[in-house]
Design an enzyme around this catalytic site. Structure first.
Site, PDB file in Angstrom:
ATOM      1  N   GLY A  64       3.740  -3.950   9.729  1.00  0.00           N
ATOM      2  CA  GLY A  64       3.639  -4.875   8.602  1.00  0.00           C
ATOM      3  C   GLY A  64       4.710  -5.919   8.576  1.00  0.00           C
ATOM      4  N   GLU A  65       5.757  -5.765   9.367  1.00  0.00           N
ATOM      5  CA  GLU A  65       6.780  -6.789   9.385  1.00  0.00           C
ATOM      6  C   GLU A  65       6.899  -7.408  10.781  1.00  0.00           C
ATOM      7  OE1 GLU A  65      10.611  -5.648   7.813  1.00  0.00           O
ATOM      8  OE2 GLU A  65      11.289  -7.716   7.821  1.00  0.00           O
ATOM      9  N   ALA A 120       4.455   8.766  11.844  1.00  0.00           N
ATOM     10  CA  ALA A 120       4.297   7.358  11.459  1.00  0.00           C
ATOM     11  C   ALA A 120       5.607   6.574  11.549  1.00  0.00           C
ATOM     12  CB  ALA A 120       3.774   7.272  10.026  1.00  0.00           C
ATOM     13  N   LYS A 121       5.486   5.258  11.795  1.00  0.00           N
ATOM     14  CA  LYS A 121       6.650   4.374  11.722  1.00  0.00           C
ATOM     15  C   LYS A 121       6.218   2.984  11.267  1.00  0.00           C
ATOM     16  CE  LYS A 121       6.433   3.568  16.727  1.00  0.00           C
ATOM     17  NZ  LYS A 121       7.172   3.431  17.978  1.00  0.00           N
ATOM     18  N   GLY A 134       0.795  -1.230   0.000  1.00  0.00           N
ATOM     19  CA  GLY A 134       0.000   0.000   0.000  1.00  0.00           C
ATOM     20  C   GLY A 134       0.821   1.270   0.000  1.00  0.00           C
TER      21      GLY A 134
END
Lengths: 293, 801
Positions: free
Chosen positions: B753-754, B749-750, B511
């Site tokens: 997803g991993e 943000a950071k 995304g």
């Protein structure tokens, strides 16, 4: 993913299909649903010179009740087995087994004849068809013949079909009163997975609704071919249908099974699961038998 | 943060959705060029062998074959992801003297169609001298084991070009057979702290090799144009990294290698590295003068494009009476297969995923990576985090039981807080670990479901099914120093008020094209519909870190916010003149620039751009860049763990609830309650998708996924026999992001997803123990293992009566 080139036939009559098949012998492959064949072509496991598509041959599909027997055409889709009212009511183990085969897309394409001719030890529809005493019909150069399904498999991926012979249909006797059946299978994933063990059972009770009159226990994925647990079946006959008797028969079935260790499971685990799922299947079939009177 | 966000933080539809649902999105295998040939790779059938001779003459004679290459055509080409003075590159596009695993590349063919290429492979005769092979890392380290890389590699490494010291520091440790990398990190006084500990445990854990299973198989299209440029369409995760390595290997100037944009059908770490098939496609195109496409089969993807490292972990932990971790000694051994892959990196990372979570002041960490003759290990979603977090948090659960403490309570005693500095100097400017643990505990009804420590479990039984809950935590970096060490962005404005973002980011399903566009829209004060993105092409896009160190949001996002801010600054300068107001007095909202509180003094962005062009010719183009770890010039040491390596860490905690069937041993993940600290979620729906994907990956690797080997041969290189969870298997999910703001990232943000993959493994293992009292320390937790452990449990203790 490289499919080797082949010649392609679409016969319009059974005889034409059979003679083409006979003519090319082991160099030919029959295409019905194609869900196994295409994978084997792509993986170069099969390199046929000729592919004979029998989907255009009339009269090879459909589910019909004729003279106290259920007739299943070889091209009947797995989805039709799963959703047919006659099958759900009279042969619930077959409908249950069909619901476990592949994905919804595969079930629309795959055929019952294809699932049987592939002769995988874990074939989803083999145990229930055998538990219902299915008779299999073949057409070949010498005309039609038939055999009990249990005599049809000769090894993993192997059948007794002779050169040029095509499986055409199955006939299953409509189960007697006070009959109940069930299918269970054990796999790592809920669907889209091959069975570690699959079991179909059918029980017929005596008029007293307690004593076991007939019993079939058919095991898949634990021997070179789907197999009757004959000793376990014998142990049940004439006995009252109790959990103790079921457990004992399940133990016998486990002893009779001939599982191997492979990438999917181990011998010991499979044997333990034969016992467990035989018992669970008998427990599931019993109330169904009690209802049918 | 007082201003209300209008675009960032909203679950807006993805900008690539239309192209994907209509089938217009182009993936590498969709690229078809006039005159294109098809390539195939001949691979080693032996785990370890010397090549005595290769005869390609029959293959070359076959009608339709236009090119055949072997190791002779790739002499002197040496490359690898790890290429440092200490660890010089150990890979070759095609085998030189030896093959080192089953699948190692030996030759490549280009032909008019795939069938002819396949037939040509069958005609290549390779004479092998079969060598003894070794598959177990502990066996491989024995002095009499076959040595897999026998010659000392000479020559420069790429890290020297990137500024690492040229002198090769000698390894102080004694040389051990087949050891490919070693990390030793010590701080505090572990021995003294063990001596002062109230309770000490030592345990061993083992994890399996697992596969990425991206739906798109790896593919490459190469077209060498006679003017001298190499055009490439590759399944990749970072265009600038691949361009750099390929230009080195192909001995071409970097700008003469062009990576074109393609969408990527999932990567999960498996498409980061440069692979021989990509180099072969380029070489075959150069040789034949025609475009060449190579598509790997699923079997090739499973065996030749990296696997998660099978890992052995020994942990000794000492705790105080009240559950504080006082000292830890961790030893890891990874099997990196025939080539290093990222072996020396993952043994560094195991410590990297340890230090940010629990405050352990006394640590001795030793990691060893070992060459063997199995397929090569590499990064995979979490890169080492699943293995080490499984071990650490399984053991924490065991220690908590030993000292009669609730494991969640023990975690809260040890987790780090905002403002802490890690042993390597990284500072936690945001850290929501405490909130993650407490909120996961609360939402999952942990206290009620878990019961007091030592409470009776039998009453939870329902037939053969027993439920249990377990908890685990983890962390992940937000970018780390690796080529090109920075990202940049360009934002150009149009005369209708729209904007185009130009970025080097690769859209592989995560995304990024959407979230980065949201950043531009937010910064400029326009709607997401008015942002278009041009991305993923080295000729068009500025440099980018790539999407493989979880730095997309923080590093690339920050660069792109700066680019948008630069465009906005220029825009406001022009507008200030036209509207006769100070720049500070101007606001942009919904594409309109207004003097604050003066709705009568406004003009559209489009009008400002038009005015600017008419006046000076300047169409307004903003640019911005962000270096990873601004202000530091040193690189972290893989061998010693010293040196800063990221700007920000993401954090997570998860409670897993499982059902164990005590008759089959089968474990079902029923519910996963995950709270994560990703700072500001740029797009909550995309964040949720990442979390769901991670949970499913973690669940698979905890319960069913395992590459099975027999003497170095992968026995299950298919989706039939390598089992991933399907949608029916995935659990109910609960939880969301905790409130957090990361100063280094755009709008706070950071990473997400991993990391989330990693804590699912121990959470499940601990839940299984909670349910049935069986501790599985070797992944995956298969029904066989659980049933065997349950049988053992039934046996009376030996000293009974």
């Amino acid at each position: 993913m490289t499919i080797y080139p082949f010649e392609y036939f679409e016969p319009k009559e059974l005889e034409e299909a059979s003679s083409a098949f006979f003519e090319h012998g082991s160099e030919a492959a029959i295409l019905a649903g194609g869900t196994d064949l295409l994978n084997m072509l792509k993986a170069n496991i099969l390199k046929p010179k000729v592919v004979i598509n029998i989907k255009g041959v009339p009269g090879l599909s459909g589910i019909e009740e004729i003279d106290g027997e259920l007739q299943l055409g070889t091209l009947t889709s797995i989805h039709d087995l799963e959703t047919s009212k006659i099958i759900q009511e009279n042969f619930p183990a077959l409908s249950e087994a069909a619901s476990f085969l592949g994905s919804i897309q595969i079930r629309f394409l795959a055929t019952v004849g294809g699932n049987i001719c592939r002769a995988a030890p874990s074939a989803e529809t083999a145990p229930p068809l055998m538990a219902y005493d299915a008779q299999v019909y073949m057409y070949g150069p010498n005309g039609e013949r038939s055999l009990p399904l249990k005599e049809f498999f000769s090894g993993p991926g192997q059948t007794v079909l002779a050169e040029g012979e095509i499986l055409t249909k199955f006939k299953l006797p409509i189960p007697a009163l006070r009959s109940g059946s069930a299918y269970l299978r054990h796999s790592i994933r809920q669907l889209m997975d091959l069975a570690i063990v699959n079991v179909a059972v059918s029980l017929t009770l005596d008029e007293d609704s307690e004593t076991i009159k007939e019993a079939r226990i058919v095991l898949g994925a634990v021997a070179p071919t789907p197999m009757h647990a004959s000793a376990a079946e014998k142990e049940l006959i004439g006995k009252p249908a109790t959990l103790e008797i079921f457990e004992k028969a399940a133990q016998t079935a486990a002893q009779e099974s001939k599982p191997i260790s492979d990438v999917r499971s181990t011998q010991d685990y499979r044997r333990a699961m034969v016992q467990l799922f035989t018992r669970r299947a008998l427990e599931k079939a019993l109330p169904r038998a009690a209802q049918k009177n | 943060m007082t201003t209300e966000l209008k675009v960032v933080g909203k679950s807006l539809p993805r900008v690539d959705a239309y192209a994907k649902v209509t089938g217009q999105a182009e993936f590498t295998m969709d690229v078809n060029l006039p005159g294109m040939l098809y390539g195939k790779i001949l691979r080693s059938p032996h785990p370890h062998a010397r090549i005595k001779n290769i005869d390609t003459s029959e293959a070359e004679k076959l009608n339709g074959v236009l090119g055949v290459i072997t190791g002779k055509d790739t002499k002197d080409m040496r490359y690898a992801f790890v290429d440092t003075p200490r660890y010089p590159a150990d890979q070759y596009p095609l085998a030189q003297d030896k093959v080192r695993y089953i699948g190692d590349e030996v030759a490549a063919v280009a032909a008019v169609n795939p069938e002819t290429a396949q037939a040509a492979l069958d005609l290549i005769k390779v004479e092998y001298e079969i060598l003894p092979a070794v598959f177990d890392p502990y066996e491989a380290m024995k002095p009499d084991a076959p040595t897999i890389h026998d010659a000392e590699i000479q020559g420069d490494s790429i890290w020297e070009e990137w500024g690492a010291e040229k002198t090769k520091k000698s390894d102080a440790n004694e040389k051990v057979n087949n050891v490919s990398g070693r990390t030793v990190i010590t701080y505090g006084d572990p021995d003294k702290a063990f001596a002062e500990s109230h309770h000490i445990r030592e345990d061993r854990f083992e994890t399996a090799a697992t596969a990425h299973c991206a739906l798109e198989p790896h593919a490459a299209v190469a077209h060498y144009d006679p003017a001298g440029q190499m055009h490439l369409w590759l399944s990749g995760m970072g265009i600038y990294y691949k361009r750099y390595v390929l230009s080195k290997v192909l001995e071409m100037p970097t700008s003469q290698v062009r990576l074109h944009k393609v969408y990527i059908g999932g990567a999960f770490g498996g498409k980061m590295d440069v692979y021989p098939y990509e180099i072969c496609a380029a070489l075959l195109s150069k040789k034949t003068g025609r475009p060449v496409k190579i598509e790997l089969t699923r079997g090739e993807v499973f065996t030749t494009t990296r696997l998660r490292f099978p890992t052995y972990i020994d942990i000794k932990t000492g705790v105080s009476k009240d559950g504080k971790i006082l000292s830890q000694h961790i030893r890891t051994v990874v099997n990196n297969g025939g080539y290093r892959g990222t072996g020396p990196v993952v043994i560094y990372l195991f410590h990297g995923w340890t230090a940010p979570v629990y405050r352990v002041k006394n640590m001795r960490y030793e990691g060893i990576s070992v060459w063997t003759n199995i397929p090569v290990g590499g990064p995979q979603r979490g890169h080492g985090a699943p293995q080490i977090r499984f071990a650490i948090d399984s053991q924490l659960d065991m220690i908590a039981e030993d000292i009669g403490m609730d494991p969640a309570e023990m975690m809260l005693k040890n987790v780090r807080k905002i403002g802490e500095t890690l042993p390597n100097g990284d500072v936690l400017n945001s850290c929501g670990l405490i909130d993650c643990v407490t909120q996961a505990v609360e939402l999952s009804d942990w206290k009620e479901k878990r019961g007091a420590p030592g409470s009776d479990r039998t009453e939870r039984k329902n037939g053969s099914i027993v439920r249990g809950v377990g908890i685990s935590t983890t962390t992940m970096i937000s970018g780390a120093p690796y080529y090109p060490f920075a990202s940049a962005g360009i934002v150009k404005l149009h005369d209708d008020g729209a904007a185009t973002l130009i970025s080097g980011v690769v859209e592989m399903g995560q995304g990024a094209e959407t979230t980065l566009s949201q950043i531009v829209a937010e910064e400029l004060g326009i709607s997401l519909d008015d942002v278009r993105i041009v991305a993923g092409d080295t000729e068009q896009s500025p440099i980018d870190m790539g999407s493989f160190l979880s730095g997309g949001a923080t590093v690339t996002g920050a660069a792109i916010r700066l680019a948008a801010a630069d465009a906005k600054r220029q825009l406001l300068e022009v507008a200030s003149e036209r509207l006769d107001a100070m720049v500070e007095e101007l606001d942009i909202s919904d594409g309109i620039v207004c003097v604050r509180d003066r709705p009568d003094r406004c003009m559209s962005i489009g009008d400002v751009v038009n005015y600017s062009v008419k006046k000076t010719g300047d169409p307004i183009i903003g640019h911005g860049s962000r270096k990873i770890l601004s202000g530091t010039s040193r690189y972290p040491s893989l061998a010693k763990g010293t040196g800063r390596w990221t700007d920000a860490y993401g954090f997570n905690a998860q409670v897993a609830e499982v059902e164990v069937d005590t008759e089959t041993g089968q474990v079902k993940l029923v519910r996963a309650t995950t709270f994560h600290d990703c700072g500001t979620p740029l797009n909550p729906q995309i964040v949720a998708g990442q979390v769901h994907g991670c949970v499913s990956t973690g669940q698979g690797q905890a319960l069913m996924e395992e590459i099975v080997y027999d003497d170095g041969r992968v026995l299950n290189p298919t989706f039939q026999d390598y089992r991933l969870p399907i949608t029916l298997d995935t659990p109910e999910t609960a939880g969301t992001e905790v409130e957090s703001f990361e100063p280094a990232g755009p709008f706070g943000a950071k990473e997400v997803g991993e990391g989330v993959v990693a804590q699912t493994l121990a959470a499940i293992a601990n839940a299984v123990y909670d349910a049935v009292g069986v501790r599985i320390t070797t992944l995956p937790i298969t029904p066989q293992k659980v049933l065997a452990a349950l049988e053992n449990q039934k046996k009376p203790p030996k000293n009974n009566k």
